[in-house]
Design a protein around this motif. Sequence first.
Motif, mmCIF file in Angstrom:
data_model
loop_
_atom_site.group_PDB
_atom_site.id
_atom_site.type_symbol
_atom_site.label_atom_id
_atom_site.label_comp_id
_atom_site.label_asym_id
_atom_site.label_seq_id
_atom_site.Cartn_x
_atom_site.Cartn_y
_atom_site.Cartn_z
ATOM 1 N N GLY A 90 18.728 -47.484 -2.612
ATOM 2 C CA GLY A 90 18.343 -46.075 -2.532
ATOM 3 C C GLY A 90 16.919 -45.970 -2.024
ATOM 4 N N PHE A 91 16.571 -44.810 -1.457
ATOM 5 C CA PHE A 91 15.267 -44.652 -0.818
ATOM 6 C C PHE A 91 14.692 -43.267 -1.076
ATOM 7 C CE2 PHE A 91 18.133 -47.291 1.654
ATOM 8 C CZ PHE A 91 17.462 -48.505 1.614
ATOM 9 N N ALA A 92 13.387 -43.180 -0.998
ATOM 10 C CA ALA A 92 12.679 -41.896 -1.066
ATOM 11 C C ALA A 92 11.402 -42.041 -0.256
ATOM 12 C CB ALA A 92 12.358 -41.520 -2.509
ATOM 13 N N PHE A 93 11.067 -41.007 0.523
ATOM 14 C CA PHE A 93 9.903 -41.064 1.399
ATOM 15 C C PHE A 93 9.074 -39.796 1.282
ATOM 16 C CE2 PHE A 93 13.411 -43.335 3.555
ATOM 17 C CZ PHE A 93 12.883 -44.618 3.563
ATOM 18 N N GLY A 94 7.789 -39.949 1.606
ATOM 19 C CA GLY A 94 6.965 -38.776 1.799
ATOM 20 C C GLY A 94 7.383 -38.044 3.064
ATOM 21 N N ASP A 95 6.750 -36.932 3.343
ATOM 22 C CA ASP A 95 7.083 -36.142 4.532
ATOM 23 C C ASP A 95 6.694 -36.902 5.792
ATOM 24 O OD1 ASP A 95 7.928 -34.047 2.882
ATOM 25 O OD2 ASP A 95 5.912 -33.182 2.813
ATOM 26 N N ASP A 96 7.532 -36.808 6.820
ATOM 27 C CA ASP A 96 7.241 -37.456 8.091
ATOM 28 C C ASP A 96 6.006 -36.838 8.741
ATOM 29 O OD1 ASP A 96 9.453 -38.990 7.713
ATOM 30 O OD2 ASP A 96 10.664 -38.067 9.287
ATOM 31 N N GLN A 97 5.132 -37.711 9.227
ATOM 32 C CA GLN A 97 3.917 -37.289 9.925
ATOM 33 C C GLN A 97 3.856 -38.014 11.265
ATOM 34 O OE1 GLN A 97 1.493 -35.085 8.387
ATOM 35 N NE2 GLN A 97 3.166 -34.813 6.927
ATOM 36 N N ASP A 98 3.431 -37.296 12.297
ATOM 37 C CA ASP A 98 3.289 -37.878 13.619
ATOM 38 C C ASP A 98 1.931 -38.580 13.717
ATOM 39 O OD1 ASP A 98 2.239 -37.382 16.656
ATOM 40 O OD2 ASP A 98 4.400 -37.765 16.612
ATOM 41 N N VAL A 99 1.953 -39.852 14.066
ATOM 42 C CA VAL A 99 0.706 -40.622 14.115
ATOM 43 C C VAL A 99 -0.249 -40.050 15.156
ATOM 44 C CG1 VAL A 99 -0.303 -42.886 14.607
ATOM 45 C CG2 VAL A 99 1.791 -42.722 13.245
ATOM 46 N N ALA A 100 0.264 -39.767 16.339
ATOM 47 C CA ALA A 100 -0.604 -39.271 17.412
ATOM 48 C C ALA A 100 -1.253 -37.944 17.047
ATOM 49 C CB ALA A 100 0.196 -39.127 18.707
ATOM 50 N N ALA A 101 -0.526 -37.096 16.317
ATOM 51 C CA ALA A 101 -1.036 -35.768 15.975
ATOM 52 C C ALA A 101 -2.026 -35.800 14.828
ATOM 53 C CB ALA A 101 0.131 -34.838 15.637
ATOM 54 N N THR A 102 -1.997 -36.847 14.003
ATOM 55 C CA THR A 102 -2.822 -36.859 12.791
ATOM 56 C C THR A 102 -3.910 -37.926 12.786
ATOM 57 O OG1 THR A 102 -1.235 -38.326 11.685
ATOM 58 C CG2 THR A 102 -0.937 -35.952 11.371
ATOM 59 N N ALA A 103 -3.890 -38.861 13.720
ATOM 60 C CA ALA A 103 -4.845 -39.974 13.685
ATOM 61 C C ALA A 103 -6.289 -39.496 13.690
ATOM 62 C CB ALA A 103 -4.594 -40.926 14.858
ATOM 63 N N GLY A 104 -6.561 -38.394 14.411
ATOM 64 C CA GLY A 104 -7.925 -37.876 14.475
ATOM 65 C C GLY A 104 -8.448 -37.376 13.142
ATOM 66 N N GLU A 105 -7.558 -37.111 12.179
ATOM 67 C CA GLU A 105 -7.979 -36.683 10.855
ATOM 68 C C GLU A 105 -8.501 -37.856 10.023
ATOM 69 O OE1 GLU A 105 -4.798 -34.652 8.926
ATOM 70 O OE2 GLU A 105 -4.236 -33.517 10.718
ATOM 71 N N TYR A 106 -8.119 -39.076 10.413
ATOM 72 C CA TYR A 106 -8.453 -40.251 9.611
ATOM 73 C C TYR A 106 -9.547 -41.114 10.237
ATOM 74 C CZ TYR A 106 -4.299 -39.213 6.843
ATOM 75 O OH TYR A 106 -3.379 -38.600 6.021
ATOM 76 N N VAL A 107 -9.586 -41.167 11.563
ATOM 77 C CA VAL A 107 -10.555 -42.048 12.230
ATOM 78 C C VAL A 107 -11.172 -41.318 13.424
ATOM 79 C CG1 VAL A 107 -9.428 -44.201 11.533
ATOM 80 C CG2 VAL A 107 -8.725 -43.066 13.648
ATOM 81 N N PRO A 108 -12.399 -41.668 13.789
ATOM 82 C CA PRO A 108 -13.044 -41.019 14.932
ATOM 83 C C PRO A 108 -12.541 -41.537 16.271
ATOM 84 C CG PRO A 108 -14.514 -42.647 13.972
ATOM 85 C CD PRO A 108 -13.315 -42.583 13.075
ATOM 86 N N ARG A 135 -5.754 -44.338 5.279
ATOM 87 C CA ARG A 135 -4.465 -44.849 5.746
ATOM 88 C C ARG A 135 -4.551 -45.586 7.079
ATOM 89 N NH1 ARG A 135 0.097 -42.474 3.326
ATOM 90 N NH2 ARG A 135 -0.399 -40.741 1.925
ATOM 91 N N MET A 136 -5.533 -45.255 7.871
ATOM 92 C CA MET A 136 -5.583 -45.806 9.225
ATOM 93 C C MET A 136 -6.825 -46.651 9.477
ATOM 94 S SD MET A 136 -4.045 -42.635 11.440
ATOM 95 C CE MET A 136 -2.595 -41.737 10.857
ATOM 96 N N ASN A 137 -7.470 -47.129 8.399
ATOM 97 C CA ASN A 137 -8.710 -47.857 8.605
ATOM 98 C C ASN A 137 -8.881 -49.044 7.661
ATOM 99 O OD1 ASN A 137 -10.935 -48.046 10.288
ATOM 100 N ND2 ASN A 137 -12.285 -46.944 8.884
ATOM 101 N N VAL A 138 -7.761 -49.555 7.129
ATOM 102 C CA VAL A 138 -7.843 -50.725 6.255
ATOM 103 C C VAL A 138 -7.630 -51.996 7.070
ATOM 104 C CG1 VAL A 138 -6.868 -51.881 4.242
ATOM 105 C CG2 VAL A 138 -7.087 -49.395 4.264
ATOM 106 N N PHE A 139 -6.548 -52.018 7.850
ATOM 107 C CA PHE A 139 -6.277 -53.100 8.792
ATOM 108 C C PHE A 139 -5.380 -52.525 9.875
ATOM 109 C CE2 PHE A 139 -4.163 -53.905 4.635
ATOM 110 C CZ PHE A 139 -2.935 -53.350 4.929
ATOM 111 N N ASN A 140 -4.765 -53.350 10.700
ATOM 112 C CA ASN A 140 -4.011 -52.853 11.857
ATOM 113 C C ASN A 140 -2.640 -52.304 11.477
ATOM 114 O OD1 ASN A 140 -6.166 -53.735 13.296
ATOM 115 N ND2 ASN A 140 -5.035 -55.161 14.589
ATOM 116 N N SER A 141 -2.592 -51.447 10.495
ATOM 117 C CA SER A 141 -1.364 -50.810 10.060
ATOM 118 C C SER A 141 -1.663 -49.382 9.634
ATOM 119 C CB SER A 141 -0.724 -51.557 8.882
ATOM 120 O OG SER A 141 -0.338 -52.865 9.241
ATOM 121 N N VAL A 142 -0.674 -48.513 9.796
ATOM 122 C CA VAL A 142 -0.758 -47.158 9.281
ATOM 123 C C VAL A 142 -0.061 -47.145 7.927
ATOM 124 C CG1 VAL A 142 -0.092 -44.755 9.631
ATOM 125 C CG2 VAL A 142 -0.808 -46.146 11.586
ATOM 126 N N LEU A 143 -0.809 -46.880 6.872
ATOM 127 C CA LEU A 143 -0.262 -46.941 5.516
ATOM 128 C C LEU A 143 0.607 -45.720 5.237
ATOM 129 C CD1 LEU A 143 -3.371 -48.246 3.544
ATOM 130 C CD2 LEU A 143 -1.629 -49.525 4.809
#
Length: 347
Positions: free
Chosen positions: A18-36, A158-166
């Motif tokens: 069985g599975f459960a996920f948070g809401d889907d987010q587009d990486v390209a649309a949101t990356a600017g919120e996390y990193v410069p 989420r986008m600045n720990v290592f080369n992964s989007v958490l």
Amino acid sequence: MGASMPDPTVDIGIASLGFAFGDDQDVAATAGEYVPDPERVLKWGYRTFHRAADDVHATDLAAAAARQALERAGTDARALDLVVLATSDMPEYSYWDSAAALADRLGIERTHTLLLNEGCASGINGLFYVAAAMAMRPETDTALFAVVNRVSEFHRNRMNVFNSVLSDGAAAAVIRRGHPANRWLASESFTVPRYNDLISLEFGGAVRPLPPDGWSSRTAPSGYDKINEHFDNDSARLRRFLGERVDHIREVIDAACARAGITRGDVDHVIYTNDSPASITAIAKALDHPPHRTNAELSPEHGHMGAADQLVSLGVHLERGDLRPGDVVALCGISTGMQWCCTLLRI
């Protein structure tokens, strides 16, 4: 079809997932919120990640995944003999047992519970701990193994720990004694403790409970800075470590195969951490394994869900019919510690 092999120590198999996920987010649309520098993140190849609502926490996700797995197995929670929960991010509370909280959410009590907190390794090693418990307790017939990653954005960017989007997600497996499919074969792991501090957080524990004044995960130094600092900004040492990562993955898979009485060539599918597609493909190449028989295609759609990566990918491959009866699947990865681990399943 996988090669014939000796029976494992205990005869158990995954009856449902069985599975459960948070809401889907587009990486390209949101990356600017996390990193410069969002273009750096986009180069990794992720397209989507899951972000849970602020009022949805790890236990919520784990309980939702568990209920789905129980429903798919046709099993009532009260029939469970063992509940194991693995987590890979900050707990919801200090001095608190998340596994007990999950059992409470499921409405059961006086059932053996176990909480695992080995970072990303928990979702792989947890299957070994379930197997060990069922081997030692013959009366244990049905277990629930749930794995969850719910990122605390206060503590981690989420986008600045290592080369992964958490990413936020949970997977749960109902495991039954004597189940004929998705059988546990063997597990192996080892730790190289000199790398234990690579991605540790300097505050939040007993040594330093509070962050520095003005600290924010959005503006804090990246994980790369900490890694470079660990290696004294010596690029040659860092390259050696990156080579060791691959060598150790190969070593741990070979060791698990030896326990199961097979060789790496008998492995039909490798499911690694939801790293970038390029990294997973490089791992496959080092293993002499076809990249199309990995999770390289699935990782960009989910992001890195900590310890839940491998069970989620396993479930998707099963639902799509990518895995045939008798196939051998290697669930493998790297975790804090640093720990290398592998669990083999026969579909």
